[in-house]
Design a protein around this motif. Structure first.
Motif, PDB file in Angstrom:
ATOM      1  N   LYS A  24       0.849  -1.187   0.000  1.00 33.01           N
ATOM      2  CA  LYS A  24       0.000   0.000   0.000  1.00 33.01           C
ATOM      3  C   LYS A  24       0.884   1.236   0.000  1.00 33.01           C
ATOM      4  CE  LYS A  24      -3.953  -2.037   2.471  1.00 33.01           C
ATOM      5  NZ  LYS A  24      -4.900  -1.889   3.588  1.00 33.01           N
ATOM      6  N   SER A  25       0.333   2.346  -0.419  1.00 33.76           N
ATOM      7  CA  SER A  25       1.073   3.607  -0.402  1.00 33.76           C
ATOM      8  C   SER A  25       1.127   4.139   1.026  1.00 33.76           C
ATOM      9  CB  SER A  25       0.395   4.627  -1.306  1.00 33.76           C
ATOM     10  OG  SER A  25      -0.870   4.988  -0.779  1.00 33.76           O
ATOM     11  N   ALA A  27       0.146   6.989   2.015  1.00 37.60           N
ATOM     12  CA  ALA A  27      -1.139   7.635   2.292  1.00 37.60           C
ATOM     13  C   ALA A  27      -2.193   6.609   2.708  1.00 37.60           C
ATOM     14  CB  ALA A  27      -1.612   8.410   1.064  1.00 37.60           C
ATOM     15  N   GLU A  28      -2.180   5.458   2.051  1.00 33.49           N
ATOM     16  CA  GLU A  28      -3.150   4.410   2.397  1.00 33.49           C
ATOM     17  C   GLU A  28      -2.897   3.856   3.790  1.00 33.49           C
ATOM     18  OE1 GLU A  28      -4.400   2.328  -1.804  1.00 33.49           O
ATOM     19  OE2 GLU A  28      -2.338   2.012  -1.112  1.00 33.49           O
ATOM     20  N   TRP A  29      -1.617   3.677   4.146  1.00 31.26           N
ATOM     21  CA  TRP A  29      -1.321   3.192   5.491  1.00 31.26           C
ATOM     22  C   TRP A  29      -1.718   4.234   6.533  1.00 31.26           C
ATOM     23  CZ3 TRP A  29      -1.121  -1.630   5.814  1.00 31.26           C
ATOM     24  CH2 TRP A  29      -0.371  -2.445   4.980  1.00 31.26           C
ATOM     25  N   ALA A  31      -4.093   6.374   6.363  1.00 28.31           N
ATOM     26  CA  ALA A  31      -5.548   6.403   6.474  1.00 28.31           C
ATOM     27  C   ALA A  31      -6.070   5.218   7.281  1.00 28.31           C
ATOM     28  CB  ALA A  31      -6.184   6.403   5.082  1.00 28.31           C
ATOM     29  N   GLN A  32      -5.359   4.105   7.243  1.00 25.47           N
ATOM     30  CA  GLN A  32      -5.805   2.881   7.913  1.00 25.47           C
ATOM     31  C   GLN A  32      -5.396   2.816   9.374  1.00 25.47           C
ATOM     32  OE1 GLN A  32      -4.632  -0.829   5.943  1.00 25.47           O
ATOM     33  NE2 GLN A  32      -4.310  -1.794   7.939  1.00 25.47           N
ATOM     34  N   CYS A  67      -1.350  -4.308  10.567  1.00 21.31           N
ATOM     35  CA  CYS A  67      -1.470  -3.709   9.234  1.00 21.31           C
ATOM     36  C   CYS A  67      -2.211  -4.599   8.240  1.00 21.31           C
ATOM     37  CB  CYS A  67      -0.081  -3.389   8.676  1.00 21.31           C
ATOM     38  SG  CYS A  67       0.837  -2.135   9.586  1.00 21.31           S
ATOM     39  N   CYS A  68      -1.877  -5.899   8.225  1.00 18.74           N
ATOM     40  CA  CYS A  68      -2.396  -6.759   7.150  1.00 18.74           C
ATOM     41  C   CYS A  68      -3.119  -8.006   7.638  1.00 18.74           C
ATOM     42  CB  CYS A  68      -1.277  -7.159   6.201  1.00 18.74           C
ATOM     43  SG  CYS A  68      -0.031  -8.236   6.967  1.00 18.74           S
TER      44      CYS A  68
END
Length: 330
Positions: A24-25, A27-29, A31-32, A67-68
């Motif tokens: 993920k980018s 920015a995506e991390w 946001a999460q 994270c995942c």
């Protein structure tokens, strides 16, 4: 079971292949994750010691990457290290964690990251408890607790050369891992050479982790007692010595009672008396790395081809309904 030599090998020569990869980018991390989660997992930060109640919680369950969601650790491997961070002796799977040499802050350490998404988890050290000697020192914020749907159990058997015994139990549906090693002796952390001398008192055994909802301990006992000769004292075929004795090392009173019951059940089918030891389990020492997965890694080796392959073929025919799908296809 991983040991420090395996960790160093992965860090220096390349990590095991993950089951999947999540990318993920930044920015995506962001946001999460919460700011603290992002700081620790994506920027290699460290949480304050003793800042999480996870350090002192030892109830059954599992721990996944925040994270995942990749499963990383099981509560059975969690211990109180007194360091202020959650500590474990082993990952849930050999390929769950990746390792990198970390020379930051004037120290040489081994960083641990999630092998799926690259999240920084913490570091691993060679000062943990026996038998692995490892301490996975993790940031609690990098982990999320997952309630275990099934409680796995352990069984410890000896039936001659552990290469044979390991190959058989690895084929069974419901068995999640089989580790070759040494048990029921006097010398701490024995080597293969020392055990083979017959002077340490150890037996070559396998430690089996299994799902009791898929295969029962009683069925494991039946398979154990019918895939080696439990009537010969301190030998299996050409393998002679106390290290090759037939043994069942029980982890609790229920296993002991079940072992005695199954021996009584099997005895009428045999002409000679069963001489299998039934003793309480005490400690297990994993064998050297080259002994693990021996048959799978060396099917063409002389002993494997002459002894294990025919034995395995007979076992697969007898217990076809109990095999993992991959084993049935072989």
């Amino acid at each position: 079971m991983l040991r420090w030599i395996d960790v160093i090998r992965f860090a220096n020569q390349g990590n095991p292949k993950p089951d999947k990869v999540v990318e993920k980018s930044e920015a995506e991390w962001k946001a999460q994750l919460t700011p603290e989660q992002f700081y620790v997992t994506r920027q290699k930060g460290t949480e304050r010691a003793f800042s999480s109640e996870m350090c002192s919680r030892f109830e059954p369950g599992q721990y996944a990457c925040v994270c995942c969601d990749t499963l990383l650790f099981d509560s059975d491997e969690k211990f109180e290290s007194g360091t202020g961070w959650p500590s474990f002796t082993q990952p849930a799977k050999e390929n769950a964690i990746a390792y990198h040499i970390d020379n930051a802050y004037g120290m040489k350490r081994v960083e641990t990251v999630c092998n799926t998404c690259g999240a920084h988890l913490g570091h691993v050290f060679p000062d943990g408890p026996a038998p692995s000697g490892l301490r996975y020192c993790m940031n609690a914020v990098a982990l999320q607790k997952v309630e275990a749907t099934t409680t796995l159990e352990k069984a410890t058997f000896g039936g001659g050369c552990f290469w044979c015994t390991e190959a058989i139990f690895q084929d069974l549906e419901g068995v999640t891992s089989v580790v070759s090693g040494y048990s029921d002796g006097q010398l701490p952390n024995p080597t293969y050479k020392e055990v083979c001398s017959g002077r340490t008192g150890h037996a070559e055994v396998v430690q089996i982790t299994f799902d009791p909802e898929k295969i029962s301990y009683a069925d494991l006992l039946r398979i154990h007692l019918t895939t080696h000769d439990p009537t010969t004292l301190n030998r299996q075929g050409a393998d002679v010595g106390t290290q090759y004795r037939s043994t069942i090392l029980t982890h609790n009173d229920m296993q002991r009672a079940e072992a005695l019951k199954i021996i009584e059940e099997i005895q009428p089918n045999l002409e000679e008396k069963i001489v299998t030891d039934v003793k309480p389990f005490e400690v297990f020492y994993p064998a050297e790395a080259y002994h693990q997965n021996y048959y799978r890694n060396n099917p063409g080796q002389g002993y494997c081809a002459a002894v294990i392959s025919p034995k395995l073929a007979k076992f697969r025919k007898l217990y076809q309904s109990r095999l993992k799908k991959a084993s049935v296809a072989e």
